[in-house]
Design an enzyme around this catalytic site. Structure first.
Site, short mmCIF file in Angstrom:
data_model
loop_
_atom_site.label_atom_id
_atom_site.label_comp_id
_atom_site.label_asym_id
_atom_site.label_seq_id
_atom_site.Cartn_x
_atom_site.Cartn_y
_atom_site.Cartn_z
N ARG B 294 0.82 -1.22 0.00
CA ARG B 294 0.00 0.00 0.00
C ARG B 294 0.85 1.26 0.00
O ARG B 294 0.58 2.21 -0.74
CB ARG B 294 -0.96 -0.02 1.19
CG ARG B 294 -2.12 -0.94 0.94
CD ARG B 294 -3.06 -1.11 2.12
NE ARG B 294 -4.20 -1.92 1.67
CZ ARG B 294 -5.26 -2.20 2.40
NH1 ARG B 294 -5.34 -1.77 3.65
NH2 ARG B 294 -6.25 -2.92 1.90
N TYR B 421 -6.06 -0.41 -6.96
CA TYR B 421 -5.49 -1.67 -6.46
C TYR B 421 -4.85 -1.54 -5.08
O TYR B 421 -4.71 -0.45 -4.56
CB TYR B 421 -4.61 -2.36 -7.49
CG TYR B 421 -3.36 -1.72 -8.06
CD1 TYR B 421 -2.68 -0.70 -7.44
CD2 TYR B 421 -2.85 -2.23 -9.25
CE1 TYR B 421 -1.51 -0.20 -7.99
CE2 TYR B 421 -1.67 -1.73 -9.81
CZ TYR B 421 -1.01 -0.71 -9.17
OH TYR B 421 0.13 -0.23 -9.71
N GLU B 422 -4.56 -2.69 -4.50
CA GLU B 422 -4.10 -2.78 -3.09
C GLU B 422 -5.11 -2.16 -2.12
O GLU B 422 -4.73 -1.55 -1.13
CB GLU B 422 -2.73 -2.10 -2.91
CG GLU B 422 -1.61 -2.75 -3.66
CD GLU B 422 -1.45 -4.23 -3.38
OE1 GLU B 422 -1.85 -4.69 -2.30
OE2 GLU B 422 -0.95 -4.94 -4.28
N GLY B 423 -6.38 -2.36 -2.39
CA GLY B 423 -7.43 -1.75 -1.57
C GLY B 423 -7.77 -0.39 -2.16
O GLY B 423 -6.92 0.50 -2.17
N GLN B 428 -9.23 2.35 1.92
CA GLN B 428 -8.21 3.00 2.75
C GLN B 428 -8.86 3.95 3.76
O GLN B 428 -8.46 4.00 4.93
CB GLN B 428 -7.23 3.82 1.88
CG GLN B 428 -6.54 3.05 0.77
CD GLN B 428 -5.68 1.90 1.27
OE1 GLN B 428 -5.07 1.99 2.32
NE2 GLN B 428 -5.69 0.81 0.53
#
Lengths: 563, 563
Positions: B294, B421-423, B428
């Site tokens: 992240r 992406y990555e959450g 977040q």
């Protein structure tokens, strides 16, 4: 999900928010009865939904391309163009003398939004043609009008706008295309033009170029420029495409989006042209075309926003991740903010169109000034909304939004041109704070009076919504007065955020009207706009007041600091 | 203009704004002397500028594709990967026991930005590998570590992260990939995974998949998930790629951007896997990998912003339209705002990395909590900045920005994945207001104390800058306390704007430090940020307080109102 034209929302605005009734009450537009308007919107919506929307992916996947010197357009665009032509949509507001329907331009703008929402790349074809119709109507000789207008209005021929050259973009006056007088009263035009939308077409039998060029005795800058009609095929005595003119498509650009719209590099080599308007006064006619196009481009932003939002909302309703994601607060927030912005941008665009129609019908210069003031706002706010909403549409889709097959990314790629063409949004903001405020701020302040009066009227029923709108109008009034007192560089340094703040106050104003006239969802949407979007004005007005000095304080090379 | 790695700006931040000296003062990172740091940044910058940046267009124009079941990567990516491997860049902060350099992760993050700015699509390969190294380091058995870490650190093999399935995106617990125990102590993994970045590679000799799957006795949801190492080729007794595992690439996605990064649909059919960590506790290890990723993704946003801004600034300096457009107030405004945002986002990312290193070096949980709090902010603000700046970069280019050959559009298309992406950035924000504030707001308020103290310290020298920062911190403190007192749905309805406001206060804080320590341009840039960007907090904090009720008041079908 397939696009469905927003007939109901447009009808609501034209009925209750920016009423068409005032326009229909004029002699000029007496034919625009509620029944006629309703029938037109419904029929246009049907065509957009059923005929045009299915073509949108084709344009992206199979871009228009150059083949043996001619543009080959995307699959199905011929069918789409035929539907536009046969339905009489291109001449909806054009002069009946030449085959137009003579209806209010407001309807044209509303229909244009639906066509653009269905297929932006194809819509650019009639959009430019309509601009050309407008320019010829006001500036061309009787002969040119009689020859070209029926063909353009019928959609048999398309029209283009040839301003830009590699060294002459926003600075049109830097153009080098030259024109020379011929003995026969026509002209010979020589030069290269870029960014020519639909500069060639296989879905129209002729392409009519309006070209800006300089005569040998034309002065420097924009004042020495003349405008010429330079057709691809020179019309013969039966007004049929005759011999080919000496012009060609050099190349078709490879763009980020609107792949179905051929963006051409054009070369004119002593091409035969006919003067439009007076020698050296071509910019006036081109401005007519550009102003019409600017509002239309603003509505393109609204159009794509609507389409992107419909798709995102449908996806959010279906996509289950711990419940349908439409129920997740942050996803719902994105959808709600987007829907509220689409409404505001649509209402602003239609209000601009309404002012144009009232100016046409009444000849009252206050209406013209109002339209002129609203044009840069409608263009910028519409297109910025288009980008923001299409961006949110991608985000709502999560990972799928980045996969091209989903279609969300196409909306974002397509709409990204709209804040750039027909004068970048920066140019619009400059136009607003300089040219459109040469009246000493009269129109700006008159509009703010209207907003304040609207808030007063709404206060008894909706105090929690009316109060912030009144306050925002008051803050904008103060900012307007500061701006009027500021130096030109300071104005320019704050132009873009000032325009954004003005648009939001107008958007809130129209939402407040809608909240009073519509059902519960209208009020809920107004609350979103006034609570979540309007407060952004604080940031924009702070920036609008920040001035030029802090920008010039940064050395040029600091922007590439990392380098 | 070609990208040039921002060595100087990064060095300034690590020297004066988020000093690396505190990290270097620990025993753990004593080797990170100023000379070493300087040499590393310079050498990484050289490689990024000279070796990787020239590959960026290749990735876009010749996407990674599937050929006979294997990924064929973009031209030159083999050379780029070799440079990354040979330079030892992948293991910069990895354990020296396995071939890493053991330097601070902060350096890794800084170098990662430079690699990503040069070629985002290629950088994803080491980015994921580094995340896997981190996960194995903390959770794998000694045997797995000994086997895999040297290969991953050397860059011979690459690592992937297999979470997502069609029905399981943000809701990882919904996955259906299953694992079964084998008699030999290994496992058999069966299922399909999507969105697997660099899921296959011809620039690495083996690809190591970390796969989330559920054992037969794994409970529902995230608590019953286990993590497995599933290599493409099963390492033989000499740790060389041996027999092929039973997995395959089903397809490579057609995406909006990062065309050079193969995004794979992977199918595992009783593929042999080795357990990482404990059974049913795979999410913990995956979170280790995701948290590292992240921050790295946040820096990807900064990376592309830097590259896009460099190009836009160079274009603006060269492009003449009534003078170089860099002198036009609105263009200059876009560049200045962008440069100020890039600095803020970079400083926030490096501050997050610094906290991670201090946690590693000292074992102090306050540092871990600080890193955990800053991670969603660094991820969201970095990637949003990436999108905003790349978007401004396109706008500065005018019509040329929409033409693909220019390269400005590629930056916008590439960076658009980073908020997803990555959450997603929405995830977040949820993480920030729920998980990261389970401490009752302690860390949030401690950071605001720091900002307030910084403003106090700056007040004598720079009162006009310190005062608004102190006020913004105070307003954010009040908003934080309101948020802590709010119901969970109300928190969620305001999460995204709250995160944005927090990021801006931190950005302003770092700018204020820079203004005191740097030369004149640093102060000028801080003034841009504090005057033109920080005031946006008013809008965001208003939205953060708006609550859930107004969102649920809108019926689901109203979002597709136009339909």
């Amino acid at each position: 999900m397939a696009y469905r034209a927003p007939v109901e929302d447009i009808a609501f605005i034209l009925d209750s928010v920016v009423p068409l009734s005032g326009i229909a009450a004029t002699e000029r537009f007496a034919e625009a009865t509620p029944d006629t308007v309703s029938a037109i919107l419904t029929e246009a919506g049907r065509m957009a939904t059923e005929v045009l929307a299915p073509l949108n992916r084709n344009g992206d996947l199979t871009p228009a391309r150059l083949e043996n010197g001619a543009v080959r357009s995307s699959p199905g665009f011929d069918t789409g163009m035929a539907a536009l032509a046969e339905g009489g949509w291109i001449g909806l507001s054009a002069d009946p003398e030449y085959g137009g329907a003579g209806l209010p331009h407001t309807l044209n703008v509303a229909v244009g939004e639906m066509i653009g929402g269905a297929c932006l790349a194809l819509q650019l074809n009639p959009l430019l043609t309509q601009g050309q119709i407008e320019a010829l109507q006001h500036h061309a000789s009787d002969e040119l009008r009689a020859l070209y207008l029926p063909k353009l209005i019928s959609g048999e021929w398309n029209g283009t706008m040839n301003l830009t050259e590699p060294q002459a973009g926003s600075d049109v006056g830097a153009l080098t295309t030259r024109a020379e007088r011929s003995d026969d009263g026509t002209y010979r035009v020589t030069g290269q033009k870029i960014f020519i939308t639909w500069g060639d077409s296989d879905v129209n039998e002729n392409t009519c170029h309006l070209v800006l060029a300089r005569l040998p005795d034309g002065g420097k800058g924009t004042r020495g420029i003349s405008l010429f009609m330079v057709p691809k095929y020179i019309p013969d005595e039966n007004a049929k495409p005759g011999v080919a003119n000496s012009l060609k498509v050099v190349s078709v650009e490879h763009k980020m989006g609107i792949h179905g719209s051929p963006t051409c590099v054009m070369s004119f080599e002593a091409a035969q042209g006919w003067l439009v308007g007076e020698e050296h006064k071509g910019m006036a006619a081109m401005f007519t075309m550009m102003n019409a196009a600017r509002l239309a481009v603003g509505m393109q932003g609204v159009a794509v926003a609507e389409a992107a939002l419909q798709q995102a909302a449908a996806y959010a309703a279906e996509r289950v991740q711990m419940g349908a994601i439409i129920t997740h607060p942050d996803v719902r927030r994105m959808l709600a903010v987007s829907r509220a912005e689409v409404f505001a941008a649509r209402a602003i665009g239609l209000a601009c169109a309404q002012a144009l129609d009232m100016a046409t019908a009444t000849g009252d210069e206050t209406w013209s000034a109002r339209a002129a003031f609203l044009t840069p706002i409608a263009k910028s706010y519409g297109t910025d909304t288009g980008c923001r909403v299409a961006d949110a549409g991608v985000q709502v889709h999560g990972g799928m939004g980045f996969i091209e097959e989903t279609g969300a990314a196409q909306y974002l790629r397509d709409v990204r041109i709209t804040p750039i063409y027909e004068g970048t949004n920066g140019i619009q903001a400059i136009d607003l704070v300089l040219r459109k405020m040469m009246d000493g701020g009269e129109m700006a302040l008159a509009l703010l009076d209207e907003v304040a009066a609207g808030a007063d009227a709404a206060a008894p029923a909706l105090p929690d919504l009316a109060t912030p709108v009144a306050e925002a109008a008051q803050a904008l009034r103060a900012a307007t007065q500061s701006l009027l007192a500021a130096s030109q560089p300071d104005r320019l340094a704050g132009a873009t955020p000032y325009l954004a703040a003005f648009a939001r106050v107008l958007g809130a104003h129209f939402h407040l009207i809608a909240a009073q006239k519509g059902a519960g969802a209208r009020e809920a949407l107004a609350r979103i706009y006034i609570t979540r979007i309007l407060p952004r004005n604080a940031g924009d007005l702070a920036e609008a007041a920040a001035g030029i000095d802090q920008l010039t304080a940064i050395p040029d090379d600091a922007f590439g600091l990392g380098a």
